[in-house]
Design an enzyme around this catalytic site. Structure first.
Site, PDB file in Angstrom:
ATOM      1  N   CYS A  40       0.872  -1.180   0.000  1.00 23.35           N
ATOM      2  CA  CYS A  40       0.000   0.000   0.000  1.00 23.35           C
ATOM      3  C   CYS A  40       0.902   1.221   0.000  1.00 23.35           C
ATOM      4  O   CYS A  40       1.593   1.494   0.992  1.00 23.35           O
ATOM      5  CB  CYS A  40      -0.922   0.026   1.219  1.00 23.35           C
ATOM      6  SG  CYS A  40      -1.897   1.550   1.319  1.00 23.35           S
ATOM      7  N   MET A  54      -4.451   5.159  -5.425  1.00 22.62           N
ATOM      8  CA  MET A  54      -3.578   4.331  -4.618  1.00 22.62           C
ATOM      9  C   MET A  54      -2.142   4.813  -4.810  1.00 22.62           C
ATOM     10  O   MET A  54      -1.730   5.140  -5.921  1.00 22.62           O
ATOM     11  CB  MET A  54      -3.684   2.867  -5.017  1.00 22.62           C
ATOM     12  CG  MET A  54      -5.113   2.307  -4.983  1.00 22.62           C
ATOM     13  SD  MET A  54      -6.098   2.720  -6.447  1.00 22.62           S
ATOM     14  CE  MET A  54      -5.500   1.495  -7.601  1.00 22.62           C
TER      15      MET A  54
END
Length: 409
Positions: A113, A329
């Site tokens: 992430c 993201m």
């Protein structure tokens, strides 16, 4: 005669009490754990670790709300991080990331992430994982992070004031309501071979900057399949009937559209060599990502702010865990920056071509600038570094509680 209630006559298992820190990093939120604070059986990968994270976040939840856990019913907020001191030379902390499925009983460990990467350095300091000698009383702490999922190095530049992580500030990040302190990130060699199938291998797995995907039931589509930051499939928005300025409801409320995106993603995953068959994509929701691009155009963001065509190089929309992301993201931003720097990719074409070492793209919540240093040697492209800025803040600290029965997983 006193009769006890049936429920009163049963013995129920207690709950585990596990130290945890709830943090925002970039446009994501997650529950952060110190590896040594987890039960012994969860200090290594396996069913017990997964069971604890699932229960902590409130998954699997057929209602899709994660009411009985710390998750907030979106891919951006159903995340868990495990940190530990790094045994690797020239690294400070090991960072392991789990994308927790909302409605299914599994945790996807196949990628990183990028947004929560900005919170790793601050959290490592908070958890006492850093050598105090490495932290200036005032200034910037440079923290070298080993991203264990994909075998990559990430560097955090964390502002320090009076010996403490500075969390408040005036840095504004589209997709985050309040300003905070800026955390600069460097993703080192994001496209070279890593230690995991989440990010290792060639930058272009097929050897092409543009491929033609023949997707059953959908047709033939041009695609850039890139492995940088996170495996990503880029499409032209116009090829799939979009403008590239769509907001979440335009995609997420269209079940047919989501099914088409998933079919393309599954087919692309096979083409990239990430899975042997499209049927396995359902168990690998975190990677690859799928995104669509278009030339710069003016649009209105989800907050009502106007983004002018002159302020951006292109527009990008990306899906995560089967839904259009509310912003972008961080790992996909790495892929965007990398692809924009390499001639011929769909991202480079959408940005107008030419030589570039940085790109500003529009996403549903606003804009983001990402830089990439690309070079070509003997016909092969490489990217040594991708840079961007995010922010991070502790939202809550203390303990999470999960029923002790999860240890029986």
């Amino acid at each position: 005669m006193n009769e006890s209630h049936p429920a009163m006559s049963q013995r129920f298992a207690p709950q585990l009490r596990i130290p945890a820190t709830y943090m925002r990093g970039g446009t994501s939120k997650g529950v952060f754990f110190h590896l040594n604070d987890l039960p012994v059986d969860a200090q290594h990968p396996g069913k017990v670790r997964d069971a604890i994270l699932l229960r902590a976040l409130g998954s699997p939840d057929p209602y899709g709300k994660q009411i009985d856990g710390m998750g907030n019913a979106s891919s951006s907020t159903s995340k868990a991080v495990i940190l530990s001191r790094s045994a690797r030379p020239d690294h400070d902390v090991d960072y392991c990331f789990g994308q927790v499925s909302i409605d299914q009983p599994f945790v996807d460990w196949s990628g990183n992430c990028g947004n929560l990467s900005a919170a790793v350095g601050p959290c490592a300091i908070h958890m006492g994982l850093m050598d105090p000698a490495r932290i200036p009383h005032n200034g910037v702490a440079t923290i070298r992070i080993w991203q264990a999922n994909i075998g990559k190095t990430i560097i955090n530049h964390v502002p320090i004031t009076d010996g403490q992580v500075q969390e408040t500030g005036d840095f504004e990040l589209d997709g985050v309501t309040f300003p905070a302190a800026e955390v600069a990130l460097e993703f080192i060699d994001p496209a070279d071979e890593g230690d995991s199938d989440g990010g290792g291998g060639s930058m272009f797995p097929t050897g092409n900057v543009v491929d033609q995907l023949d997707v059953p039931g959908i047709g033939r589509l041009a695609a850039t399949l890139i492995n940088a930051g996170i495996p990503t499939i880029f499409l032209n928005a116009s090829d799939i009937g979009y403008t590239g300025t769509e907001l979440q409801d335009a995609i997420n409320k269209d079940a047919d559209a989501l099914a088409r995106f998933e079919a393309i993603r599954a087919h692309g995953a096979v083409t990239m060599g990430l899975i042997p068959s499209a049927a396995e994509a359902a168990r690998r929701q975190h990677t690859p990502k799928i995104a669509f691009v278009a030339p710069a155009t003016s649009y209105t963001t989800s907050s009502g702010k106007q983004v002018e065509e002159s302020a951006i190089d292109l527009v990008v929309r990306a899906l995560s865990m089967g839904q259009l992301h509310h912003a972008m993201m961080g790992t996909a931003a790495v892929a965007i920056g990398t692809a924009a720097a390499i001639p011929g990719t769909l991202v480079h074409q959408a940005a107008g071509g030419g030589e570039r070492n940085a790109v500003v793209f529009g996403h549903p919540s606003g804009t983001l600038r990402v830089g990439a240093r690309a070079s070509q040697t003997h016909g092969e492209w490489s990217v040594t570094k991708v840079l961007m800025s995010r922010s991070a803040r502790i939202l809550m600290e203390g303990y999470i509680r999960v029923p002790v029965e999860v240890l029986k997983a």
